[in-house]
Design a protein around this motif. Structure first.
Motif, short mmCIF file in Angstrom:
data_model
loop_
_atom_site.label_atom_id
_atom_site.label_comp_id
_atom_site.label_asym_id
_atom_site.label_seq_id
_atom_site.Cartn_x
_atom_site.Cartn_y
_atom_site.Cartn_z
N SER A 177 0.83 -1.19 0.00
CA SER A 177 0.00 0.00 0.00
C SER A 177 0.88 1.25 0.00
N ALA A 178 0.40 2.28 -0.69
CA ALA A 178 1.15 3.54 -0.77
C ALA A 178 0.54 4.60 0.14
N MET A 179 -0.24 4.16 1.11
CA MET A 179 -0.99 5.11 1.93
C MET A 179 -0.11 6.08 2.71
N LEU A 180 1.03 5.62 3.21
CA LEU A 180 1.85 6.52 4.02
C LEU A 180 2.39 7.65 3.15
N VAL A 186 -0.86 14.63 1.61
CA VAL A 186 -2.17 15.21 1.92
C VAL A 186 -2.11 15.95 3.26
N SER A 187 -1.43 15.34 4.23
CA SER A 187 -1.34 15.95 5.56
C SER A 187 -0.59 17.27 5.54
N LEU A 234 1.99 7.24 11.45
CA LEU A 234 0.68 6.71 11.04
C LEU A 234 -0.44 7.72 11.27
N GLU A 235 -0.17 8.65 12.14
CA GLU A 235 -1.15 9.72 12.39
C GLU A 235 -1.57 10.37 11.08
N ASN A 236 -0.62 10.43 10.14
CA ASN A 236 -0.93 11.04 8.84
C ASN A 236 -1.95 10.21 8.07
#
Lengths: 252, 667, 229
Positions: A177-180, A186-187, A234-236
């Protein structure tokens, strides 16, 4: 010269469509002051002299900031130490006689180009989908200090902006996953007033592109955070989850 | 009258730029769509120029050799970016920034350009903040400033120790926005191999697709080189491994003059060389000199003992330490400009006072800072009679907050804790002030070819001040070139697309192909790096921090020899039509082998010392650089004449109207 | 496949996973709470009273449909995630040290979920199918001391088989690991992450993951060992 002897098991793959395999390379006279990449330089020098193909790998600044280097070393992205990139990894972290596996980032969205070199163009395309503030170059913008920004927000935005786009998060994630990566971008903007006007479309567009690229889904395993050389939190990802949910809910 | 026309506008210096902008010819928006521009390089200058030109409506093709445009080496700049904002109200102004930059450059830059740089500096900060660059802020939410490298005011904006990264990612985001819109076509993993000149104008490039090895032709109405500096000619430098001179050098061979190539900046605070395996050197931010004190032992026998590992720095008592910068330059102390600090370190090490195995290192010591901060903190926290341990603990916390990441980086590389053992540092090649000659419009001697950022020679003279490289890159790309390029492009609206099936493109592509074939056909025994290392050693010894005529002449002879051997005995494995990193290196080193000679020639010709160029024959009684304004207040612009070593020098006389020349003093 | 909007995007899948997961967690609370009535050790009278209420109340019966919908959504969504995530890495690492950066149970939610699902099929067959869908199957167990349908007796009967007890304990074990990740992960997925509360959420998650499965597991074990009659 140093005196460490190591056995490297390195992924060799002639081209994007070729079948790859792990190949053994014994190396000798390795100094503990060498960086990991300098150790590979030594090996490549030897291979060239022997008339063999040197190992292709991405690297550039060699000081941990450009994000080019990308090796999966000894079973982990950027090797065994935390908070550093491969180019900052030094051989004193290894012992004489060690066997070290070296592989490329593995994800369908990061296809191998050759040996240890992968194509991370997906990150650029995600960025182009919304990772910016739509402001043109202007000679007479408002003064930079016209709008104060709480130090706490600014610091958090910086923490997110520290991402170097190396792809270790994708490489570490069992889901690829590329979520981070996406969440960090985005953050950064979501935390700054300059980024708020486009916050909704940014979250929607970047996630859409991320999905199109074929990355896996985030299931909050947390390996990305542990392996991130820049300690992106991970908060991001939680923030992206909020931003996206809000955006989907209220989009017109 | 020189053949070089800098096209500096008339009028008082503070009005030149605005007057000039008011009278530049413009291209109407509909016509911009008919004009193509090639931008090579995606660092601060390249990314900001490509984005700004696309915003204006031009069709832009952007090239970088890295796998992504976000990785250009601007990203590695640590300290900050200068701007004459005067937020701290400490007396800064455009004039002062101009003055400091010109003086810092030892009066070898073009006055009008330097003024313009100072003038647009404030806009850069506004632009970057609007883009979402997270600069450091104070508790009131306003931007924070710090003092940096030899300035008496606080005008440096920063984002922790990663200012270059944040600014570059800001420019990259602007670039990606235009890529998303289709206004910029991005070519990453592409390396420019040659410039194509048609009827005297730059009309395109030949680029190698680094994945397939294919040579591609790209035509355009103008070509921008934003390709950075050539510090890697020294093999060991703080540059990225891929940083190279190829694009600039090929343009030079096509008619662009190379200006002041010998002006090299040696950065005083880098991690020393640890062995023959070393592939690059790592910079430790100059900001460390705000709190660290630089010293070597006073006694030679102490230095010997340290070199042989019999003593440690902490074994040397306070009164046996030589804080040589504080001793020699009481008013600036450890904060003297980079060239001065570097030379002073070399002077001590050459005299035998170096503090590591190789004798090429000096201490950068934070003990005093830790104690000073510790006492302050104890006061703040109302701790009465704190123990020395408590003071140290409190002080270390402050130092860690300010420089923690740098201390970590140091420990990673050296394997030593710098809170306990004083850091060891040594100067390393960092930046090249020289570059392709450009006029006031940033146009080179080839019409239609512009040069931005570190790749040009213009703004920093013989020495660049800290936090000014980022400023120049973004000034050129955001605020100068987008205006000045219109002057030439306004005459291109009827030209139509540039055809690439013409003889000049054929000729350029064939030349590249022939050279590539030559690499493979040489079939020698030595890898490319072997020659690069040797070249670097010659450059460092003969054309490094201190130069002299005899050494430079030897250097030229040695470089010629290495070049010959290179072409006789280099081994490039693999094939041309694939990802081939050895081939990439070979092309770059072949060009460095020619550039190196020109650098020595330039250094030999300049019989004075100025900024980063220190000729041992020309120094004051106290060992300071001795300028010769009567004979050398000019830009040396070299014209290619077909062979390395046969270049011809042209002079652009430097005229100083706003400032009087004076001897630089930091005492 | 469209991967967009509140149904197809990767984030939407997370939200559904989290929402259905939290909903199933609330069900676990109710289920565990009511079943715990057996520990009154009154021959199942209290338990049977509540069981009767749950089995006949119209609202509860409606919620049962919602529960099944939620469960199916949770399962289907999970399978889709699993499939896409597998596809995202066509060539796996030759050598990887996953334990260096993550917990095995966080990486094994699909397998743990599948085990729970298999257990659920057995469990539903034992109780739900028999009591609600096979007419007359409860007559065998008669009535309790209060004259109510005796679900308690059915339980005693089922848990007399040691193999069944083992299966139930294993099911609870899977549930424990599944919850260890799932509980706090649901909060993260919904963006409910705040440095001030993260610790509390994690602690609550761990406590819940232990208490509920242990409570469940203690039922068949207690009945088998005859601690409850």
């Amino acid at each position: 010269m140093g005196n460490m002897k190591l056995t490297l098991k390195i992924w060799r793959q002639a081209g994007p469509d070729a079948k790859g395999a792990m190949v053994d390379y014994p190396v000798t006279d390795i100094s503990e002051d060498m960086s990991f990449l300098e150790m590979l330089d030594v090996l490549n020098d030897k291979l060239v002299r022997e008339g063999k193909e040197p190992i292709a790998f991405d690297h550039d600044c060699r000081e941990g900031i450009c994000g080019s280097c990308s090796l999966f070393i000894d079973g982990r992205p950027h090797g065994p130490s935390r908070h550093i990139t491969t180019c900052q990894l030094h051989m004193r972290k290894f012992k004489d006689g060690d066997v070290i596996h070296v592989e490329p980032w593995r994800a369908g969205s990061f296809p191998v180009i050759k040996d240890l070199v992968v194509d991370r163009g997906a990150f650029d395309r995600i960025q182009a989908a919304g990772g910016f503030v739509s402001v043109n170059t202007m000679g007479n913008l408002v003064d930079a200090n016209a709008q104060p920004i709480a130090k706490q927000d600014s610091d958090k935005a910086f923490d997110a902006a520290a991402c170097i786009g190396c792809g270790a998060c994708v490489a570490a994630c069992p889901n690829s996953s590329a979520m981070l990566f996406v969440a960090a971008k985005v953050s950064q903007y979501a935390l700054l007033p300059q980024g708020r006007p486009e916050a909704k479309s940014r979250a929607l567009n970047m996630v859409e592109q991320m999905d199109k690229e074929g990355f896996g889904n985030c299931s909050n395993i947390g390996a990305c955070e542990m392996e991130c050389p820049k300690d992106i939190s991970l908060e991001n990802i939680a923030r992206l989850n909020r931003e996206y949910l809000g955006a989907e809910w209220t989009k017109e | 009258m020189s053949i070089l026309d800098a096209k500096v506008p008339a009028g008082p210096i503070e009005k030149k730029w605005s007057e000039h902008k008011d009278h530049i010819r413009l291209v109407n928006p509909a016509n911009k769509r008919r004009i193509d521009v090639i931008v090579v390089g995606t660092g601060l200058a390249g990314a900001s120029a490509a984005a700004s030109l696309a915003e204006l409506g031009y069709n832009v093709k952007s090239f970088c050799f890295q796998d992504s445009s976000r990785r250009a080496h601007s990203i590695a700049a640590q300290g900050g970016i200068n701007a004459a904002k005067n937020y701290p109200n400490d007396g800064d102004s455009v004039y002062r920034l101009f003055y400091d930059t010109l003086k810092g450059g030892d009066y070898r830059s073009r006055e009008s350009n330097t003024w313009r740089l100072a003038e647009v500096s404030a806009n850069i900060i506004d632009q970057c903040v609007a883009q979402g660059v997270p600069f450091a802020r104070d508790y009131g939410g306003l931007l924070d400033n710090r003092s940096f490298g030899g300035a008496l005011v606080s005008r440096t904006f920063y984002a922790r120790g990663q200012t270059g990264q944040q600014l570059l990612l800001g420019a990259y985001s602007a670039l990606m926005r235009q890529v998303g819109k289709g206004k910029v076509k991005m070519y990453d993993r592409h390396e420019m191999q040659d410039l194509v000149v048609v009827d005297g104008k730059a009309r395109g490039i030949i680029a190698r697709n680094l994945i397939t090895g294919e040579l591609e032709r790209h035509g355009a109405h103008a070509v921008l080189l934003c390709t950075g500096g050539y510090g890697n000619v020294f093999f060991l430098s703080t540059n990225a491994m891929g940083s190279n001179v190829t694009a600039a050098w090929k343009a030079h061979k096509r008619g662009a003059y190379m200006a002041n190539p010998c002006y090299t900046q040696i950065h005083p605070t880098c991690i020393p060389v640890s062995g023959d395996h070393q592939s690059k050197l790592t910079l430790m931010s100059e900001s460390l000199r705000n709190d660290g004190r630089i010293w070597v032992p006073k006694k030679l026998e102490d230095a010997k003992a340290i070199q042989e590992g019999r003593k440690k720095g902490s074994d040397i008592p306070e009164d046996e330490r030589d804080y040589y910068l504080e001793r020699r330059y009481p008013s600036f102390g450890n904060l003297v400009p980079r060239d001065v600090a570097s030379r002073a370190a070399k002077e001590r090490c050459d005299a035998g006072f170096g503090v590591n195995r190789t004798g090429e290192a000096v201490y950068l010591d934070f003990t005093s800072a830790i104690e000073r901060y510790g006492k302050l903190e104890a006061n703040v926290h109302h701790i009465d009679n704190p123990s020395p341990e408590k003071i140290r603990e409190l002080g270390m916390k402050v130092v860690s907050e300010k420089y923690g990441n740098l201390f970590d980086m140091y420990e990673n590389i050296v394997g030593e804790n710098a809170y306990v053992h004083a850091m060891k540092i040594y100067p390393a090649v960092h930046y090249t002030m020289g570059g392709l000659w450009v006029d006031y419009n940033l146009q080179s001697t080839i019409p239609g070819m512009y040069v931005l950022g570190e790749a040009n020679f213009s703004d920093h003279g013989a020495n660049r001040l800290g936090a000014s490289a980022l400023m120049q890159g973004l000034a050129d790309g955001y605020f100068i070139l987008p205006y000045t390029i219109a002057d030439q492009l306004s005459s291109e609206i009827r030209t139509g697309p540039i055809k690439t099936d013409t003889a000049p493109f054929d000729e350029a592509e064939n030349a590249v192909r022939e050279r590539t074939d030559r690499f493979f056909n040489t079939k020698g025994t030595e890898p490319v790096d072997h020659f690069h290392r040797r070249l670097g050693k010659v450059m460092w010894e003969k054309c490094g921090m201190a130069r002299n005529a005899a050494g430079l002449k030897e250097g030229i002879a040695e470089i010629r020899k290495i070049r010959e051997e290179f072409w006789a005995n280099v081994r490039v494995p693999g094939k041309p039509n694939e990802l081939n990193q050895e081939l990439e290196k070979a092309g770059r080193v072949a060009d460095f082998l020619e550039l190196g000679e020109l650098m020595c020639m330039d250094a030999l010709e300049r019989n004075e010392s100025c900024g980063g160029h220190f000729r041992e024959e020309f120094q004051t009684g106290e060992g300071e650089a001795l300028r010769d304004d009567d004979n050398y207040a000019y830009v040396a612009a070299w014209e290619w004449k077909g062979d390395p070593g046969s270049e011809v020098m042209h002079k652009e006389e430097l005229k100083f109207e706003a400032l009087k020349l004076s001897q630089r003093s930091y005492k | 496949m469209a991967r967009q909007g509140l149904f197809g995007s990767s984030l939407a899948k997370k939200y559904w996973m989290a929402l259905t997961g939290l909903f199933l967690i609330t069900f676990l609370v109710v289920h565990a709470g009511i079943n715990a009535m057996i520990f009154f050790n009154d021959g199942g009278v209290t338990f049977n009273t509540w069981a009767h209420f749950m089995g006949t109340n119209l609202i509860i019966r409606t919620m049962e449909l919602v529960l099944f919908a939620g469960l199916i959504l949770h399962v289907v969504d999970g399978l889709m995630l699993w499939k896409q995530n597998r596809a995202a890495r066509p060539q796996d690492y030759v050598f990887a040290k996953h334990n260096a950066n993550s917990k095995w149970y966080s990486r094994s939610m699909g397998i743990l979920g599948t085990l729970i699902l298999l257990f659920l099929i057995v469990h539903l067959w034992h109780f739900w199918v028999k009591t609600r869908h096979i007419a007359g199957s409860m007559e065998l167990y008669g009535v309790d001391a209060a004259g109510q349908e005796n679900l308690f007796a059915l339980m005693s009967d089922v848990f007399a088989n040691p193999l069944v007890v083992v299966v139930y304990v294993l099911g609870c074990f899977s549930l424990f690991w599944h919850l260890m990740h799932g509980f706090k992960s649901a909060f993260q997925s919904l963006g409910l992450n705040h440095p001030r509360y993260n610790g509390a959420i994690a602690a609550l998650g761990t406590a819940f993951s232990i208490v509920v499965p242990v409570l469940f597991a203690s039922m068949p074990v207690s009945m088998y060992l005859g601690w409850i009659k």
